[in-house]
Design an enzyme around this catalytic site. Structure first.
Site, mmCIF file in Angstrom:
data_model
loop_
_atom_site.group_PDB
_atom_site.id
_atom_site.type_symbol
_atom_site.label_atom_id
_atom_site.label_comp_id
_atom_site.label_asym_id
_atom_site.label_seq_id
_atom_site.Cartn_x
_atom_site.Cartn_y
_atom_site.Cartn_z
ATOM 1 C CB SER A 1 -0.866 0.014 1.261
ATOM 2 O OG SER A 1 -1.390 1.305 1.489
ATOM 3 C CE1 TYR B 1 -4.094 -2.236 4.989
ATOM 4 C CE2 TYR B 1 -3.224 -0.066 4.499
ATOM 5 C CZ TYR B 1 -3.785 -1.252 4.075
ATOM 6 O OH TYR B 1 -4.019 -1.461 2.739
HETATM 7 P P1 NAP Z 1 -11.416 -6.073 -0.085
HETATM 8 O O1 NAP Z 1 -12.340 -5.759 -1.205
HETATM 9 O O2 NAP Z 1 -11.842 -5.832 1.313
HETATM 10 O O3 NAP Z 1 -10.935 -7.593 -0.249
HETATM 11 C C1 NAP Z 1 -10.054 -8.155 0.687
HETATM 12 C C2 NAP Z 1 -9.809 -9.591 0.319
HETATM 13 O O4 NAP Z 1 -8.894 -10.162 1.280
HETATM 14 C C3 NAP Z 1 -11.081 -10.417 0.361
HETATM 15 O O5 NAP Z 1 -11.134 -11.268 -0.767
HETATM 16 C C4 NAP Z 1 -10.923 -11.247 1.638
HETATM 17 O O6 NAP Z 1 -11.481 -12.545 1.544
HETATM 18 C C5 NAP Z 1 -9.411 -11.387 1.715
HETATM 19 N N1 NAP Z 1 -8.982 -11.725 3.072
HETATM 20 C C6 NAP Z 1 -9.017 -10.943 4.180
HETATM 21 N N2 NAP Z 1 -8.577 -11.639 5.247
HETATM 22 C C7 NAP Z 1 -8.248 -12.887 4.790
HETATM 23 C C8 NAP Z 1 -7.722 -14.049 5.403
HETATM 24 N N3 NAP Z 1 -7.463 -14.088 6.722
HETATM 25 N N4 NAP Z 1 -7.511 -15.145 4.639
HETATM 26 C C9 NAP Z 1 -7.781 -15.123 3.307
HETATM 27 N N5 NAP Z 1 -8.279 -14.046 2.671
HETATM 28 C C10 NAP Z 1 -8.511 -12.943 3.410
HETATM 29 O O7 NAP Z 1 -10.043 -5.235 -0.224
HETATM 30 P P2 NAP Z 1 -9.187 -4.788 -1.498
HETATM 31 O O8 NAP Z 1 -9.292 -3.327 -1.564
HETATM 32 O O9 NAP Z 1 -9.492 -5.608 -2.675
HETATM 33 O O10 NAP Z 1 -7.730 -5.131 -0.939
HETATM 34 C C11 NAP Z 1 -6.856 -6.075 -1.538
HETATM 35 C C12 NAP Z 1 -5.422 -5.743 -1.108
HETATM 36 O O11 NAP Z 1 -5.074 -4.449 -1.593
HETATM 37 C C13 NAP Z 1 -5.253 -5.689 0.408
HETATM 38 O O12 NAP Z 1 -4.022 -6.259 0.759
HETATM 39 C C14 NAP Z 1 -5.237 -4.198 0.708
HETATM 40 O O13 NAP Z 1 -4.527 -3.898 1.870
HETATM 41 C C15 NAP Z 1 -4.544 -3.681 -0.531
HETATM 42 N N6 NAP Z 1 -4.797 -2.257 -0.772
HETATM 43 C C16 NAP Z 1 -6.061 -1.808 -1.026
HETATM 44 C C17 NAP Z 1 -6.259 -0.450 -1.235
HETATM 45 C C18 NAP Z 1 -7.624 0.117 -1.511
HETATM 46 O O14 NAP Z 1 -7.752 1.353 -1.522
HETATM 47 N N7 NAP Z 1 -8.647 -0.692 -1.757
HETATM 48 C C19 NAP Z 1 -5.176 0.424 -1.187
HETATM 49 C C20 NAP Z 1 -3.913 -0.071 -0.927
HETATM 50 C C21 NAP Z 1 -3.728 -1.414 -0.735
HETATM 51 P P3 NAP Z 1 -12.849 -12.977 2.325
HETATM 52 O O15 NAP Z 1 -13.798 -11.820 2.188
HETATM 53 O O16 NAP Z 1 -13.249 -14.202 1.584
HETATM 54 O O17 NAP Z 1 -12.457 -13.253 3.752
#
Ligand code: NAP
Length: 243
Positions: free
Chosen positions: A138, A151
Site C-alpha cells: 500500500s 496497517y
Molecule cells: P477487499 O475488497 O476488502 O478484499 C479483501 C480480500 O482479502 C477479500 O477477498 C478477503 O477474503 C481477503 N482476506 C481478508 N482476510 C483474509 C484471510 N485471513 N484469509 C484469506 N483471505 C482474506 O479489499 P481490497 O481493496 O481488494 O484489498 C486487496 C489488497 O489491496 C489488500 O491487501 C489491501 O490492503 C490492498 N490495498 C487496497 C487499497 C484500496 O484502496 N482498496 C489500497 C492499498 C492497498 P474474504 O472476504 O473471503 O475473507
C-alpha cells in the site's frame, strides 16, 4: 498451462486479478476466507470461459490452512508459477486505542499471511526453476498513514519481504515485486463518505480514485515474461497521490 494462486480473490482487487489471469488462460487458484458466495460466483464465471480453476478456502493467517491450500493446488495442477499475495484487512483508529486483538489480526493477515504463502509456495517454484511473486502492499507502507499505523507497519513489512526474497531467490530465476496501490474503489473503502472521497480526489493529480484494473494490469505485466528483468521493485499506482 501456468498456474496462479491469488490470495483474497473473492472480492475487490483480488477478484479482478483472478479474472484477468483467467482471460490469459492460466489455471486460477481462487483463495477466499469468509466471502464464500462471491468466491463461488467468481469460480463459475472463470470456468465458464473454459479456464481451469480451483476454489480454495483458507484463512491465510493459519499456517495449517495455508499448507493444506497449497497441497490442494499442487495435487490439482502440479505447479504454482505465480503467487499474488493480495489478501488484506485494514483498520482505522488512534494507535493508542487499537484493540490488541485487532493489532494482531492486521499483522497476522497482512504480513504473516504473505510470509506463510511465500514460504510454502517457493519450494515448488524452486523445483520448477522459475516463479513470480507479486505482493500487494500500500502507499501507506511507503509513506505511513496517520490513524492506520499498524496497517502501515504491516504493509511496510511486505516491502521488506519483497526486497529480501528478491535478493535471496533472484539467482533461482524467481522475481519478487511489490505494488503499492493508492485509494482503490473496493469494499475496503466503503466506509468513506462521498464528501471524504471528493476531498481525497482533490489531492490526486489523476483526478480520480483508482480502479481494480489499475492494479490488475500491472500484476499481469509483472507475471508475464515481459517482466523477467524486474525484481525487488516497489511500484506505486496511485495517480500521483503521494508525489
Ligand atoms: P477487499 O475488497 O476488502 O478484499 C479483501 C480480500 O482479502 C477479500 O477477498 C478477503 O477474503 C481477503 N482476506 C481478508 N482476510 C483474509 C484471510 N485471513 N484469509 C484469506 N483471505 C482474506 O479489499 P481490497 O481493496 O481488494 O484489498 C486487496 C489488497 O489491496 C489488500 O491487501 C489491501 O490492503 C490492498 N490495498 C487496497 C487499497 C484500496 O484502496 N482498496 C489500497 C492499498 C492497498 P474474504 O472476504 O473471503 O475473507
Amino acid at each position: 498451462m501456468k498456474t496462479v494462486l491469488i490470495t483474497g480473490a473473492s472480492k475487490g482487487i483480488g477478484q479482478q486479478i483472478a479474472k484477468q489471469f483467467a482471460q490469459k488462460g492460466y489455471n486460477v487458484a481462487i483463495n477466499y476466507n469468509k466471502s464464500e458466495n462471491q468466491a463461488k460466483s467468481l469460480y463459475n464465471e472463470i470456468t465458464s470461459l473454459n479456464t481451469n480453476a480451483i476454489l480454495v478456502k483458507a484463512d491465510i493467517k493459519n499456517l495449517n490452512e495455508v499448507q493444506n491450500m497449497i497441497n490442494e493446488i499442487i495435487s490439482c495442477f502440479g505447479h504454482i508459477d505465480v503467487l499474488v499475495n493480495n489478501a488484506g484487512i485494514s483498520y482505522k483508529g488512534l494507535f493508542i486505542d487499537e484493540n490488541d486483538k485487532i493489532t494482531k489480526e492486521i499483522i497476522d493477515t497482512n504480513l504473516l499471511g504473505a510470509i506463510y504463502t511465500s514460504k510454502y509456495v517457493l519450494p515448488y517454484m524452486l523445483k520448477n526453476g522459475t516463479g513470480k511473486i507479486i505482493n500487494i502492499s500500500s502507499i501507506w507502507g511507503n509513506v505511513g498513514a496517520s490513524l492506520e499505523s499498524t496497517y502501515s507497519a504491516s504493509k511496510a513489512g511486505i516491502i521488506g519481504l519483497t526486497k529480501s526474497l528478491a535478493k535471496e531467490y533472484g539467482y533461482n530465476n524467481i522475481c519478487v515485486n511489490c505494488i503499492c496501490p493508492g485509494l482503490i474503489d473496493t469494499d475496503m473503502n466503503k466506509n468513506l463518505s462521498k464528501t471524504e472521497i471528493e476531498e481525497i480526489i482533490k489531492q490526486i493529480p489523476a483526478k480520480r480514485i483508482g480502479k481494480t484494473e489499475d492494479i490488475s494490469n500491472l500484476v499481469l505485466f509483472l507475471a508475464e515474461c515481459t517482466g523477467d528483468y524486474i525484481t525487488g521493485q516497489v511500484i506505486t499506482v496511485d495517480g500521483g497521490f503521494t508525489l
